[in-house]
Write an enzyme that holds these catalytic residues in place. Sequence first.
Site, short mmCIF file in Angstrom:
data_model
loop_
_atom_site.label_atom_id
_atom_site.label_comp_id
_atom_site.label_asym_id
_atom_site.label_seq_id
_atom_site.Cartn_x
_atom_site.Cartn_y
_atom_site.Cartn_z
CE LYS A 100 -95.12 30.83 82.50
NZ LYS A 100 -93.85 30.92 83.18
CG HIS B 243 -96.18 22.71 84.14
ND1 HIS B 243 -96.53 23.37 85.42
CD2 HIS B 243 -95.29 23.35 83.57
CE1 HIS B 243 -95.67 24.51 85.50
NE2 HIS B 243 -94.95 24.57 84.39
N GLY C 212 -97.47 29.89 89.65
CA GLY C 212 -96.85 29.95 91.16
C GLY C 212 -95.94 28.92 91.17
P1 PAP Z 1 -93.93 28.42 84.98
O1 PAP Z 1 -95.03 27.67 85.14
O2 PAP Z 1 -93.06 28.77 84.02
O3 PAP Z 1 -92.76 27.68 86.18
P2 PAP Z 1 -94.88 30.23 87.24
O4 PAP Z 1 -93.69 30.23 88.31
O5 PAP Z 1 -95.70 29.18 87.82
O6 PAP Z 1 -94.22 29.95 86.02
O7 PAP Z 1 -95.23 31.48 86.90
C1 PAP Z 1 -94.69 32.55 86.86
C2 PAP Z 1 -95.48 33.82 87.69
O8 PAP Z 1 -95.30 33.65 88.90
C3 PAP Z 1 -95.21 35.22 86.99
O9 PAP Z 1 -96.48 35.90 87.33
P3 PAP Z 1 -96.67 37.21 86.35
O10 PAP Z 1 -96.26 37.09 84.92
O11 PAP Z 1 -98.29 37.62 86.67
O12 PAP Z 1 -95.77 38.21 86.83
C4 PAP Z 1 -94.14 35.48 88.19
O13 PAP Z 1 -93.84 37.06 88.28
C5 PAP Z 1 -94.71 35.06 89.54
N1 PAP Z 1 -93.67 34.66 90.37
C6 PAP Z 1 -92.37 34.13 90.23
N2 PAP Z 1 -91.78 34.07 91.48
C7 PAP Z 1 -92.85 34.65 92.38
C8 PAP Z 1 -92.65 34.85 93.75
N3 PAP Z 1 -91.49 34.49 94.47
N4 PAP Z 1 -93.74 35.10 94.48
C9 PAP Z 1 -94.97 35.45 93.53
N5 PAP Z 1 -95.01 35.30 92.35
C10 PAP Z 1 -93.75 35.13 91.77
#
Ligand code: PAP
Length: 291
Positions: free
Chosen positions: A60, A124, A62
Amino acid sequence: MADDRNAFISALPTQPGWVSRSLKQYQGFWHEEGFIPGILSLQEKFRCKPDHLVLTSYPKSGTTWLKALLFSITNRSRYRATDAAANGNPLEWCNPHSCVPRLEVYTGSNGDDPNPDPVLVNTHLAYSLLPKSMIHSKCKIVHVAREPKDVLVSSWHFAVKLRSKDLPPLTFSEAFDMFCNGVSDFGPYWDHVMEYWNTHLKFSHKILILSYEDLMRRPVYNVKKLADFIGHPFTDVEECGVVEDIVSLCSFEKLSNLEVNKIGTRSWANGSVIKNEIFFRKAQIGDWKNY
Ligand code: PAP
């Protein structure tokens, strides 16, 4: 052999999980129990090559964004960011997680040979748990880190959506205490981040650290920095437009509105099917203030 492994896993320290019943503590970090066999086989059998590019992150922080950016940067001679789906830019029809394999998930179903074809991969895992071949090879590591309070909020929303229906609901207050006590998937958070940070201080040619917040504020600057670090810098011609096109294709607004990310699904490590939209929520700096 399998019996020994099962006995080893069941003897590990246990805490209640966020998504499934239990987290197991292995080499100082907590992991969903179902991931441990994959982690063990990754540590034993992953063969890292010098041209591997490894994206690492605490969940979570990025990951989805960086997967899209690194895929776009490394494949820009094949796919232009402005190519529509019909012209074949995979990010237009594939979720970024389908473009870049996550090692501990791939390993879960390919335990005998946990070596996916692409050289761009992510994990991760904490630095000290990475396969030794990754630490000793000349491969580059890009680590993205995010404000922990936003990580907590994002993790809680994710867990609430994925949590096993057999378990009682996880309240924010419970998640808060677990996170602060270090009992979260791939946590403790600070140990995870500090291992990468301290290694970056010693080996800055090997590990680049980016912050989610700085990437949000200065995307063009950071995309150029990424390209320089991985040895694939933008040319003067590319600097006039190509960098901005990549930033725009990988933006939250663009990716979260693509059909594949709105209605597409994917299989999850425990065999269930999840919606791709789960990876896109608010993407805001400071959402923690609302909690
Ligand atoms: P993961 O560890 O499950 O792969 P990850 O992508 O690291 O997740 O984190 C998800 C977060 O990145 C979400 O944040 P939020 O819950 O605070 O909204 C998600 O919305 C955000 N996110 C996904 N894609 C993007 C993007 N293209 N630019 C910026 N933030 C993003």
